[in-house]
Design a protein around this motif. Sequence first.
Motif, short mmCIF file in Angstrom:
data_model
loop_
_atom_site.label_atom_id
_atom_site.label_comp_id
_atom_site.label_asym_id
_atom_site.label_seq_id
_atom_site.Cartn_x
_atom_site.Cartn_y
_atom_site.Cartn_z
N VAL A 51 51.19 38.43 35.21
CA VAL A 51 51.16 38.30 36.67
C VAL A 51 52.16 37.26 37.14
O VAL A 51 52.95 37.50 38.07
CB VAL A 51 49.73 38.00 37.16
N ASP A 52 52.17 36.09 36.49
CA ASP A 52 53.12 35.04 36.90
C ASP A 52 54.56 35.46 36.67
O ASP A 52 55.45 35.12 37.46
CB ASP A 52 52.81 33.73 36.18
N GLN A 53 54.82 36.20 35.61
CA GLN A 53 56.17 36.68 35.33
C GLN A 53 56.61 37.69 36.39
O GLN A 53 57.75 37.66 36.86
CB GLN A 53 56.21 37.31 33.94
N ALA A 67 52.16 41.29 42.93
CA ALA A 67 51.52 40.47 41.89
C ALA A 67 50.80 39.27 42.50
O ALA A 67 49.74 38.87 42.00
CB ALA A 67 52.56 40.02 40.86
N THR A 68 51.32 38.71 43.57
CA THR A 68 50.64 37.62 44.25
C THR A 68 49.30 38.10 44.81
O THR A 68 48.29 37.40 44.70
CB THR A 68 51.52 37.05 45.39
N GLN A 69 49.27 39.30 45.37
CA GLN A 69 48.02 39.87 45.86
C GLN A 69 47.03 40.12 44.72
O GLN A 69 45.83 39.86 44.87
CB GLN A 69 48.28 41.18 46.59
N ILE A 79 38.36 35.12 38.12
CA ILE A 79 39.18 35.32 36.92
C ILE A 79 40.56 34.75 37.19
O ILE A 79 41.22 35.15 38.14
CB ILE A 79 39.28 36.82 36.57
N ASN A 80 41.00 33.81 36.33
CA ASN A 80 42.34 33.25 36.47
C ASN A 80 43.25 33.96 35.47
O ASN A 80 43.15 33.74 34.26
CB ASN A 80 42.34 31.75 36.21
N PRO A 81 44.15 34.85 35.95
CA PRO A 81 44.99 35.63 35.04
C PRO A 81 46.08 34.80 34.36
O PRO A 81 46.78 35.31 33.49
CB PRO A 81 45.59 36.69 35.95
N SER A 82 46.22 33.54 34.74
CA SER A 82 47.28 32.69 34.18
C SER A 82 46.78 31.81 33.05
O SER A 82 47.58 31.11 32.43
CB SER A 82 47.87 31.81 35.28
N VAL A 83 45.49 31.78 32.81
CA VAL A 83 44.92 30.90 31.80
C VAL A 83 44.29 31.74 30.70
O VAL A 83 43.42 32.57 30.96
CB VAL A 83 43.85 29.97 32.42
N CYS A 84 44.77 31.55 29.48
CA CYS A 84 44.22 32.29 28.34
C CYS A 84 43.58 31.32 27.36
O CYS A 84 44.06 30.21 27.24
CB CYS A 84 45.30 33.10 27.64
N PRO A 85 42.56 31.73 26.66
CA PRO A 85 41.99 33.07 26.76
C PRO A 85 41.22 33.25 28.07
O PRO A 85 40.67 32.29 28.61
CB PRO A 85 41.05 33.17 25.57
N ILE A 86 41.23 34.48 28.57
CA ILE A 86 40.43 34.83 29.74
C ILE A 86 39.02 35.05 29.22
O ILE A 86 38.80 35.93 28.38
CB ILE A 86 40.99 36.09 30.44
N PRO A 87 38.05 34.24 29.65
CA PRO A 87 36.71 34.36 29.08
C PRO A 87 36.06 35.70 29.42
O PRO A 87 36.45 36.35 30.40
CB PRO A 87 35.94 33.21 29.74
N SER A 88 35.10 36.11 28.59
CA SER A 88 34.37 37.34 28.91
C SER A 88 33.74 37.15 30.28
O SER A 88 33.23 36.08 30.61
CB SER A 88 33.34 37.67 27.84
#
Length: 162
Positions: A51-53, A67-69, A79-88
């Motif tokens: 998403v950030d890319q 992607a911003t939307q 859910i933060n798509p920029s932080v991994c791992p993305i928790p269950s």
Amino acid sequence: MKLTVRGNTTHPLDNAKLSITLHRDTFLLSIPIPCLLNLGSCTYDDICTLVDQAISENWGTITAGLATQVKTMLLSAGINPSVCPIPSSQLVLTEYAITLPSVPSVLSWLASGDYTVKAELKDKTTNLDLMCLDLKLTLTKASTCTGWLCGRRKRDILKNRS
């Protein structure tokens, strides 16, 4: 476009790739859409940066806004798509509105139509399927007039021109 989604993940998402297969359906056959400028039938190797890319690189000059939307939508669901791992987690969205980017008028005839989309998310280490979506979409040219008064407004405009 309005999205309604209900789903959940049973494991944290990390080290996963997203593959999208896109076809335009015509009355004769289904035409595969190749990956051009990171758009179309593409594989994205890292969902944690995707998403950030797409925002920073603005693929095809249309992905930054979209992607911003998507990022805002996911953040609103926790859910933060920029932080991994993305928790269950559980994802519940009801008629979440996303504005699709404008298509130049020269290409609008190409964009309008019926599409089949398959999105697959796989763990890169185990090759385990994490998600699979099969979608049928119809894209049409936006009307300048929407709503139930549309027909009446057009009649009034034509009447006033006479």
